[in-house]
Design an enzyme around this catalytic site. Structure first.
Site, short mmCIF file in Angstrom:
data_model
loop_
_atom_site.label_atom_id
_atom_site.label_comp_id
_atom_site.label_asym_id
_atom_site.label_seq_id
_atom_site.Cartn_x
_atom_site.Cartn_y
_atom_site.Cartn_z
N TYR A 133 0.81 -1.21 0.00
CA TYR A 133 0.00 0.00 0.00
C TYR A 133 0.84 1.25 0.00
O TYR A 133 1.88 1.32 0.63
CB TYR A 133 -1.03 0.01 1.12
CG TYR A 133 -0.56 -0.27 2.52
CD1 TYR A 133 -0.50 0.75 3.46
CD2 TYR A 133 -0.23 -1.56 2.91
CE1 TYR A 133 -0.12 0.49 4.76
CE2 TYR A 133 0.17 -1.82 4.21
CZ TYR A 133 0.22 -0.79 5.13
OH TYR A 133 0.61 -1.04 6.42
N ASP A 170 -4.43 -5.16 18.26
CA ASP A 170 -5.74 -5.26 17.61
C ASP A 170 -6.76 -6.01 18.47
O ASP A 170 -7.95 -5.73 18.41
CB ASP A 170 -5.63 -5.92 16.24
CG ASP A 170 -4.95 -5.01 15.21
OD1 ASP A 170 -4.81 -3.79 15.47
OD2 ASP A 170 -4.56 -5.51 14.15
#
Length: 184
Positions: A133, A170
């Site tokens: 990305y 997370d």
């Protein structure tokens, strides 16, 4: 033009399909061309950083965002496949709190444009996946935040049965409501 744009349910999140030239030898495509990107999307973005990650099956990364340095992201998969998700965190947006998801794979060669002001995450649906990305701002550890992948208000339909493999960070992410109370 060798770049086709597919609209999603959130108009600012775009799926990009490059024109792929292939034969029995393999394939070729331009994975990024700023002129074509600007002409096809109408966006003028400056990308400052490229990232590359590799993850195993059922790894879920996200939902991540930055508060003072929001990043636009142009994401793609070069090996394997993922289910990629963008969540609108722009409080003034008519799609605030909505999400869209797309399958990105080495086979379909699709890319997803995730604008600044969105949380982003992905689930690896193949044995492993390599994910690339481009970002419009640098990573700032002190600004990074996350939202629980399984938040009930977001109700994301992840293509998984059971629990994904998560990082410690997370697995401790706050709910969407708590996270967006802190997000400006």
């Amino acid at each position: 033009m060798s770049l086709r744009i597919l609209r999603t349910d959130i108009p600012d999140v775009l799926i990009l399909e490059p024109k792929v030239f292939g034969d029995d030898r393999g394939f070729f495509f331009e994975s990024f061309n700023i002129k074509q990107f600007e002409e096809a999307t109408g966006l003028t973005e400056t990308f400052v950083q490229d990232n590359h990650s590799r993850s195993s099956h059922n790894v879920l990364r996200g939902l991540h965002y930055q508060i003072r340095h929001p990043q636009g992201k142009l994401v793609r998969v070069v090996a394997g496949s993922v289910f990629d998700v963008a969540v609108d965190l722009r409080k003034s947006s008519p799609t605030f709190g909505k999400w869209v998801g797309a399958t990105l794979s080495a086979q379909n060669k699709r890319q997803l444009w995730v604008p600044a002001g969105f949380a982003h995450g992905f689930l690896v649906t193949s044995d492993s996946a390599e994910f690339l990305y481009k970002t419009t701002d640098y990573w700032h550890a002190e600004d990074e935040r996350s939202i629980a992948w399984d938040d009930a208000d977001l109700n994301i339909t992840w293509p998984i049965s059971g629990r994904p493999i998560l990082s410690t960070k997370d697995s401790q992410s706050p709910t969407f409501r708590k996270a967006t109370d802190l997000y400006s």
